[in-house]
Write a protein that holds these residues in place. Structure first.
Motif, mmCIF file in Angstrom:
data_model
loop_
_atom_site.group_PDB
_atom_site.id
_atom_site.type_symbol
_atom_site.label_atom_id
_atom_site.label_comp_id
_atom_site.label_asym_id
_atom_site.label_seq_id
_atom_site.Cartn_x
_atom_site.Cartn_y
_atom_site.Cartn_z
ATOM 1 N N THR A 196 55.015 -104.529 65.412
ATOM 2 C CA THR A 196 53.811 -104.116 66.137
ATOM 3 C C THR A 196 54.111 -103.199 67.309
ATOM 4 O O THR A 196 53.200 -102.793 68.030
ATOM 5 C CB THR A 196 53.052 -105.352 66.660
ATOM 6 N N ARG A 215 56.255 -104.568 58.040
ATOM 7 C CA ARG A 215 54.866 -105.031 58.061
ATOM 8 C C ARG A 215 54.644 -106.025 59.183
ATOM 9 O O ARG A 215 53.490 -106.343 59.529
ATOM 10 C CB ARG A 215 54.499 -105.648 56.717
ATOM 11 N N ALA A 273 51.159 -100.409 69.230
ATOM 12 C CA ALA A 273 50.836 -100.735 67.841
ATOM 13 C C ALA A 273 50.668 -99.468 67.007
ATOM 14 O O ALA A 273 51.150 -99.381 65.871
ATOM 15 C CB ALA A 273 49.555 -101.570 67.791
ATOM 16 N N VAL A 274 49.992 -98.464 67.564
ATOM 17 C CA VAL A 274 49.811 -97.192 66.856
ATOM 18 C C VAL A 274 51.154 -96.520 66.628
ATOM 19 O O VAL A 274 51.419 -95.951 65.558
ATOM 20 C CB VAL A 274 48.867 -96.265 67.644
ATOM 21 N N HIS A 334 59.718 -102.135 53.878
ATOM 22 C CA HIS A 334 58.343 -102.648 53.844
ATOM 23 C C HIS A 334 58.304 -104.135 54.185
ATOM 24 O O HIS A 334 57.406 -104.601 54.900
ATOM 25 C CB HIS A 334 57.754 -102.409 52.451
ATOM 26 N N ARG A 370 55.370 -109.022 65.451
ATOM 27 C CA ARG A 370 54.153 -109.791 65.700
ATOM 28 C C ARG A 370 54.518 -111.213 66.140
ATOM 29 O O ARG A 370 55.394 -111.836 65.530
ATOM 30 C CB ARG A 370 53.300 -109.832 64.439
ATOM 31 N N ALA A 419 54.025 -97.983 66.233
ATOM 32 C CA ALA A 419 54.708 -98.698 65.148
ATOM 33 C C ALA A 419 54.141 -98.292 63.794
ATOM 34 O O ALA A 419 54.891 -98.090 62.827
ATOM 35 C CB ALA A 419 54.573 -100.207 65.349
ATOM 36 N N GLU A 420 52.824 -98.166 63.698
ATOM 37 C CA GLU A 420 52.195 -97.765 62.437
ATOM 38 C C GLU A 420 52.612 -96.347 62.044
ATOM 39 O O GLU A 420 52.908 -96.083 60.874
ATOM 40 C CB GLU A 420 50.670 -97.839 62.572
ATOM 41 N N ARG A 421 52.647 -95.450 63.020
ATOM 42 C CA ARG A 421 53.026 -94.070 62.721
ATOM 43 C C ARG A 421 54.478 -93.993 62.246
ATOM 44 O O ARG A 421 54.798 -93.241 61.328
ATOM 45 C CB ARG A 421 52.844 -93.198 63.969
ATOM 46 N N THR A 445 56.096 -96.362 60.687
ATOM 47 C CA THR A 445 56.124 -96.935 59.341
ATOM 48 C C THR A 445 55.585 -95.942 58.314
ATOM 49 O O THR A 445 56.186 -95.730 57.247
ATOM 50 C CB THR A 445 55.289 -98.225 59.286
ATOM 51 N N PHE A 446 54.455 -95.300 58.627
ATOM 52 C CA PHE A 446 53.869 -94.325 57.711
ATOM 53 C C PHE A 446 54.794 -93.130 57.513
ATOM 54 O O PHE A 446 54.916 -92.596 56.408
ATOM 55 C CB PHE A 446 52.510 -93.847 58.229
#
Length: 220
Positions: free
Chosen positions: A92, A89, A20-21, A85, A157, A23-25, A27-28
């Motif tokens: 995950t 979103r 999950a981290v 985006h 997700r 995927a967030e990184r 995206t950011f």
């Protein structure tokens, strides 16, 4: 038996958190690169020069092609970001293919300010136009591969509607088609820009009509 299960659970939970981290990184990082691309786009704008209003106006109008190219590229990059985006979103987790596709996609966005300078120049219209169209076609096709990879490897997700990915793939494909069609058209006319608008627009109209027909059929 129970002790073994207890030992495996934290490992599984930790793996999910790491994915999950990741995927967030990703995206950011994508958001940051898009912001940089937009900044570079604005930095390349020519500044009007002159000591009188008339000279300033003449200087500004002489750069109209560059300003038009800037507006087109701003809309294009913004559309890429919105599409990204809309999909990410729901993401995950990542894998190596999604990461690679994303890096190549971001490369095309970073190249876009340079491509904007190229298409906003004078002379050799076909070469300039084709270069820009190829860059944007590549961006759309890479985005299509990114989106296809997400449901293919279960990176979204749980419970995410499949239509989110199928619609995004369809939209990216149609935009890419508009850029690709414009390449041979540019060999005939400078109005090849219209293909970038007409092809997605026609597809949207057809899609809207299909939606209305489907709703009417369900009501009947």
């Amino acid at each position: 038996m129970d002790a073994s299960s207890d030992r495996e659970l934290p490992s599984t939970q930790e793996d999910l958190e790491i994915r999950a981290v990741s995927a967030e990184r990703l995206t950011f990082f994508g958001d940051a690169v898009v912001a940089i691309a937009l900044t570079l786009l604005a930095l390349e704008l020519p500044v009007p020069e002159g000591s009188t209003n008339s000279e300033m106006w003449h200087s500004a109008t002489s750069h109209r092609d560059s300003y038009l190219a800037f507006m087109i590229s701003f809309v294009v990059i913004a559309a890429h970001w919105r599409a990204h985006h809309r999909v990410f979103r729901h993401v995950t987790a990542t894998n190596s293919r999604l990461t690679s596709f994303t890096m190549y996609w971001l490369l095309t966005l970073v190249i876009t300010p340079f491509a904007t300078d190229v298409i906003g120049g004078h002379g050799a219209f076909q070469f300039r136009f084709v270069f820009y169209a190829v860059v944007q076609s590549a961006a759309c096709l890479l985005f299509l591969l990114m989106v296809r990879e997400i449901p293919r490897d279960g990176l979204a997700r749980p419970g995410t509607a499949p239509e989110i990915f199928s619609r995004s793939i369809h939209r990216a494909g149609m935009v890419a088609l508009g850029f690709l069609i414009s390449i041979p058209v540019s060999l005939v006319t400078r109005w090849a820009y219209v293909c970038w608008i007409v092809v997605p627009l026609v597809d949207s109209v057809i899609d809207a009509r299909k939606g209305r027909t489907a709703r009417q059929s369900s009501q009947d």
